[in-house]
Each structure stands twice: as structure tokens, then as C-alpha cells.
Design an enzyme around this catalytic site. Structure first.
Site, short mmCIF file in Angstrom:
data_model
loop_
_atom_site.label_atom_id
_atom_site.label_comp_id
_atom_site.label_asym_id
_atom_site.label_seq_id
_atom_site.Cartn_x
_atom_site.Cartn_y
_atom_site.Cartn_z
N ASN A 92 44.15 14.88 16.97
CA ASN A 92 44.14 13.61 16.25
C ASN A 92 45.29 13.55 15.24
O ASN A 92 45.69 14.57 14.68
CB ASN A 92 42.79 13.44 15.52
CG ASN A 92 41.63 13.42 16.50
OD1 ASN A 92 41.83 13.18 17.69
ND2 ASN A 92 40.44 13.72 16.01
N VAL A 93 45.79 12.33 15.05
CA VAL A 93 46.93 12.13 14.14
C VAL A 93 46.50 11.35 12.90
O VAL A 93 47.32 10.93 12.11
CB VAL A 93 48.08 11.38 14.88
CG1 VAL A 93 48.61 12.21 16.04
CG2 VAL A 93 47.61 10.02 15.39
N ASP A 94 45.16 11.18 12.73
CA ASP A 94 44.66 10.27 11.69
C ASP A 94 44.47 10.95 10.33
O ASP A 94 44.19 10.28 9.34
CB ASP A 94 43.33 9.62 12.15
CG ASP A 94 42.26 10.66 12.53
OD1 ASP A 94 41.46 10.39 13.44
OD2 ASP A 94 42.25 11.77 11.93
N HIS A 109 49.42 17.11 17.73
CA HIS A 109 50.12 15.88 18.13
C HIS A 109 50.73 15.15 16.94
O HIS A 109 51.07 13.98 17.06
CB HIS A 109 49.16 14.95 18.90
CG HIS A 109 48.72 15.53 20.21
ND1 HIS A 109 47.68 15.02 20.95
CD2 HIS A 109 49.15 16.61 20.91
CE1 HIS A 109 47.51 15.74 22.06
NE2 HIS A 109 48.38 16.71 22.04
N THR A 168 36.85 15.37 22.74
CA THR A 168 38.07 15.22 23.53
C THR A 168 37.73 15.13 25.01
O THR A 168 36.83 15.81 25.50
CB THR A 168 39.08 16.36 23.28
OG1 THR A 168 40.25 16.14 24.07
CG2 THR A 168 38.49 17.73 23.59
N1 APR Z 1 31.36 12.30 19.39
C1 APR Z 1 32.00 13.18 20.23
N2 APR Z 1 32.78 12.77 21.26
C2 APR Z 1 32.90 11.43 21.46
C3 APR Z 1 32.26 10.46 20.64
C4 APR Z 1 31.46 10.96 19.56
N3 APR Z 1 30.82 10.12 18.75
N4 APR Z 1 32.58 9.22 21.11
C5 APR Z 1 33.40 9.40 22.18
N5 APR Z 1 33.57 10.72 22.40
C6 APR Z 1 34.37 11.39 23.44
C7 APR Z 1 34.54 10.61 24.73
O1 APR Z 1 33.44 10.88 25.60
C8 APR Z 1 35.82 11.25 25.27
O2 APR Z 1 35.52 12.41 26.03
O3 APR Z 1 35.66 11.52 22.91
C9 APR Z 1 36.56 11.69 24.00
C10 APR Z 1 37.80 10.85 23.70
O4 APR Z 1 38.73 11.13 24.71
P1 APR Z 1 40.19 10.48 24.62
O5 APR Z 1 40.07 9.04 24.26
O6 APR Z 1 40.90 10.89 25.87
O7 APR Z 1 40.87 11.20 23.36
P2 APR Z 1 41.55 12.62 23.32
O8 APR Z 1 40.85 13.58 24.22
O9 APR Z 1 41.68 12.97 21.88
O10 APR Z 1 43.02 12.32 23.91
C11 APR Z 1 43.93 13.41 23.86
O11 APR Z 1 45.69 11.93 24.59
O12 APR Z 1 46.26 9.74 24.25
C12 APR Z 1 46.68 11.06 24.03
O13 APR Z 1 47.88 12.04 22.28
C13 APR Z 1 46.73 11.29 22.56
O14 APR Z 1 45.70 13.03 21.21
C14 APR Z 1 45.47 12.13 22.30
C15 APR Z 1 45.31 12.88 23.60
#
Ligand code: APR
Length: 229
Positions: A92-94, A109, A168
Site C-alpha cells: 500500500n502507498v497510503d 510500492h 492482498t
Molecule cells: N480485509 C481483508 N482483505 C480484504 C478486505 C478486508 N476488509 N476487503 C477486500 N479485501 C481483499 C480482496 O478480497 C482482495 O483479495 O483485498 C484484496 C485486494 O486486492 P487488490 O485490489 O488486488 O490489491 P493488492 O493485492 O494490494 O494489489 C497489489 O497491485 O494495483 C497494484 O501496485 C498496486 O499495490 C497494488 C498491487
């Protein structure tokens, strides 16, 4: 958790979902719904249309400024104080982990609140040296991750006893490769996610639910060494 000497955590956008920030792969809401991050968070998109990319990041940075860390962020910050060794690796970048009190954080990231010169990479408020456009200090698709952050994360994966993987989709490498690296080296890998992901079938434990509920519950299972027993 009680026995682990070195706990690591790998977090993604899902950990910030309960703070009100949209994840990447859930439907993008509002103004930017028509843009796909894979199309806009890239050096070529920035070269083609720096204002569009800059506006997208300004909108995301403004969003980040209006939300608060949630119970999941706070539980990870508290866990850091309760276990002998801890490292939080985030995609996360937040900056919400730091705002929740986490100190030992590796940002794979980058961080959306920092800006850097798009040519020489130095993190500055304004690039007074070369006059090139500023750009967010965030890793874009097609770009390499900061080498020091990645090696710290891989080192943690190799040496931790327990890796908590929260929020993730485990789809974007090299971050998504860390759980398998940890498991190969004998760590227990725990997934915390309300939905199934590419990691679910290989994790040692899957805790199916929101991180804002599960991480505080996990924290409760770790006694606080600072309190007299
Ligand atoms: N608690 C835990 N997990 C959750 C929740 C929650 N309340 N709500 C959603 N999720 C899960 C979803 O099921 C999904 O598996 O969070 C995950 C989000 O996945 P992505 O949107 O793909 O985010 P992320 O895995 O961080 O993406 C990785 O991809 O877009 C690039 O650089 C960007 O850092 C990012 C990287």
C-alpha cells in the site's frame, strides 16, 4: 503467534478497505471508474499525459488525507510492540500503517504522499534542479521496486517464523512471491482475506474475513510482555 520469535506481515489494499479506500481490483468508484490502474499507473501514461496521471494521484492523495487508519492497521502496530521481532511489508502507498503507529515498515510500492523528480528520482517538493515534471514516489507497472525495500522484504520472508498475509489478492509480483519464499524457508503462512485468492490453496491457514476484525482477534492471542504477568 505466542511461540513466534520473528513475525512478518505482508499487506495489500484490502487492509485499507475498511478505512474507505477502494482496492484496485474491486470496482473503481466515481470519477476514475473508466481508468484502469494498469493503464494509468505507468511511465508511458505519465509521458503521454502527465496531467491526467498527476490529477489521478492528486485525487487519490486527497482521498488518503480524508480517511483514518482502521482496527486492522492499529492491531498490526500493537503487534509490533508485543513480539520479539516484527517487520511489516506493505504494497500500500497510503501511509496508513505509519499513521496507525507502525514503525518497522517496508513500502514495496512507494508512498503516494511523497513526490520525486521524474528524471533523477530524488524525492523533493519541487524539482528545482532539472525542471522535469514531479511525479508521485510510487512504483508504477513496468517499473522496478526500490531495491532496498525489496531486499528487506525478501530477507524478512526468509527469516520469519510466521507471515501474516492480509488484504492482498496476491496477484502482483514480486510482492506476491514473498509468501512462498517464507513457506519454503519453514515459516507458517496465514492468509487474512474475506475472499479466496491465488494464495489461499497454499497458505497454511486461511482466516476468511475482514482484516479489521481478524487482526485485532489475532492480537488478543498474544499477551503483552510489557504488562506484569
Ligand atoms: N480485509 C481483508 N482483505 C480484504 C478486505 C478486508 N476488509 N476487503 C477486500 N479485501 C481483499 C480482496 O478480497 C482482495 O483479495 O483485498 C484484496 C485486494 O486486492 P487488490 O485490489 O488486488 O490489491 P493488492 O493485492 O494490494 O494489489 C497489489 O497491485 O494495483 C497494484 O501496485 C498496486 O499495490 C497494488 C498491487
Amino acid at each position: 503467534m505466542q511461540r513466534a520469535r520473528f513475525v512478518a506481515a505482508l499487506t495489500g489494499a484490502g487492509v485499507s478497505a475498511e478505512s474507505g479506500l477502494a482496492t484496485f481490483r474491486d470496482a473503481q468508484t466515481g470519477l476514475w471508474a473508466r481508468f484502469d490502474p494498469r493503464e494509468i499507473a505507468t511511465p508511458s501514461a505519465f509521458a503521454r499525459n502527465p496531467k491526467l496521471v498527476w490529477d489521478w494521484y492528486a485525487w487519490r492523495r486527497e482521498r488518503v488525507g480524508t480517511v483514518q487508519p482502521n482496527a486492522g492497521h492499529r492491531a498490526l502496530a500493537e503487534l509490533e510492540a508485543r513480539v520479539p521481532e516484527f517487520l511489516l511489508v506493505t504494497q500500500n502507498v497510503d501511509g496508513l500503517h505509519q499513521r496507525a503507529g507502525s514503525h518497522s515498515v517496508v513500502e514495496l510500492h512507494g508512498n503516494i504522499t511523497r513526490v520525486k523528480c521524474s528524471r533523477e528520482g530524488s524525492i523533493v517538493e519541487r524539482c528545482v534542479k532539472c525542471g522535469a515534471f514531479l511525479r508521485p514516489d510510487v512504483v508504477w507497472f513496468e517499473e522496478l521496486l526500490p531495491a532496498d525495500a525489496l531486499s528487506a522484504a525478501e530477507d524478512a520472508a526468509r527469516h520469519c517464523d510466521l507471515l501474516l498475509v492480509a488484504g492482498t489478492s496476491a496477484e502482483v509480483y514480486p510482492a506476491a512471491g514473498l509468501p512462498m519464499l517464507a513457506q519454503e524457508r519453514g515459516a507458517t503462512v496465514v492468509e487474512i482475506n474475506p475472499n479466496a485468492t491465488a494464495l489461499s490453496s497454499r497458505a497454511d491457514y486461511v482466516l476468511r474475513g475482514p482484516s479489521g476484525k481478524i487482526l485485532p482477534a489475532l492480537l488478543d492471542s498474544v499477551s503483552d510482555p510489557r504488562r506484569e504477568s
